[in-house]
Design a protein around this motif. Structure first.
Motif, short mmCIF file in Angstrom:
data_model
loop_
_atom_site.label_atom_id
_atom_site.label_comp_id
_atom_site.label_asym_id
_atom_site.label_seq_id
_atom_site.Cartn_x
_atom_site.Cartn_y
_atom_site.Cartn_z
N HIS A 166 0.81 -1.22 0.00
CA HIS A 166 0.00 0.00 0.00
C HIS A 166 0.85 1.27 0.00
O HIS A 166 0.39 2.33 0.38
N ALA A 169 -7.88 6.33 2.31
CA ALA A 169 -8.64 5.18 1.80
C ALA A 169 -8.44 3.94 2.66
O ALA A 169 -9.27 3.04 2.66
N HIS A 190 1.73 3.24 -2.28
CA HIS A 190 1.24 4.34 -3.13
C HIS A 190 -0.23 4.65 -2.87
O HIS A 190 -0.81 5.49 -3.55
N ASP A 228 -3.65 6.03 -1.08
CA ASP A 228 -4.08 7.21 -0.32
C ASP A 228 -4.35 6.76 1.12
O ASP A 228 -5.11 5.82 1.35
#
Length: 200
Positions: A50, A57, A52, A54
């Motif tokens: 993860h 999210a 990259h 956001d």
């Protein structure tokens, strides 16, 4: 939170120990732990997957990891909630209290398929207790350690001072939390610190 047998959910469970011969022909213990089947297997794997993403999210999952990591540390540092006197007597209580000394994402196992990957929630458990020592002993009996992972080690651990409190784990936990919730500026600072820490 505990399992049915009273063991902490957030410390890796040891199922069995077997004596095996290593490549040098010497006998050494083989530890059998619960298989980590979670997303990425470890928190390090999950963070890499993860890297990259956001943060917003995956915020709920990240918060869950943070809370569970702290729950595991609480159990390790102060004992079970069933032994409240342990925390009250840090240098004289009968219950041994421990400091991990090598807390990092690679030593945090993940179980279950949950989170944004589907299924139920992901359970987190601390593992790799090879440098763990009892800290609630008299200072002259406290173990010192120069081991650990440079990028997560507290200053007193760099100096090889004995573990007299859980403070060095709190430093490492702060580094893990910074990775979990880092914005761009914090991520840059972490890279700079990691470069500095691993250079020496």
């Amino acid at each position: 939170p505990t399992l049915n047998n009273g063991e902490c959910l957030h410390l890796a469970l040891l199922f069995d120990v077997a004596q095996v011969r290593n490549s040098d022909g010497d006998q050494e213990p083989l530890l059998v732990l619960h298989w980590a089947d979670g997303p990425g297997t470890t928190l390090k794997g999950w963070l890499h997957k993860h890297r990259h993403a956001d943060i917003a999210a995956t915020l709920e999952t990240r918060l869950g990891f943070a809370v569970q990591m702290c729950a595991g540390l609480r159990e390790l540092h102060y004992g079970s909630a069933r032994t409240p006197t342990a925390a009250a007597e840090p240098h004289g209580g009968a219950t041994p209290l421990f400091v991990h000394q090598d807390l990092k994402p690679a030593n945090i196992l993940l179980f279950g398929s949950g989170g944004e990957d589907g299924g139920g929630p992901v359970r987190l458990a601390l593992t790799d207790f090879g440098l763990t020592v009892q800290y609630n002993v008299h200072e002259r009996n406290a173990s010192s350690s120069t081991g650990g992972t440079a990028a997560y080690m507290a200053p007193e651990q760099w100096l090889g001072l004995p573990a007299l409190s859980p403070g060095r784990d709190m430093w490492a936990a702060g580094m893990v939390l910074a990775q979990l919730f880092a914005g761009a500026a914090t991520a840059r600072a972490l890279r700079t610190y990691r470069h500095y820490a691993t250079k020496g």
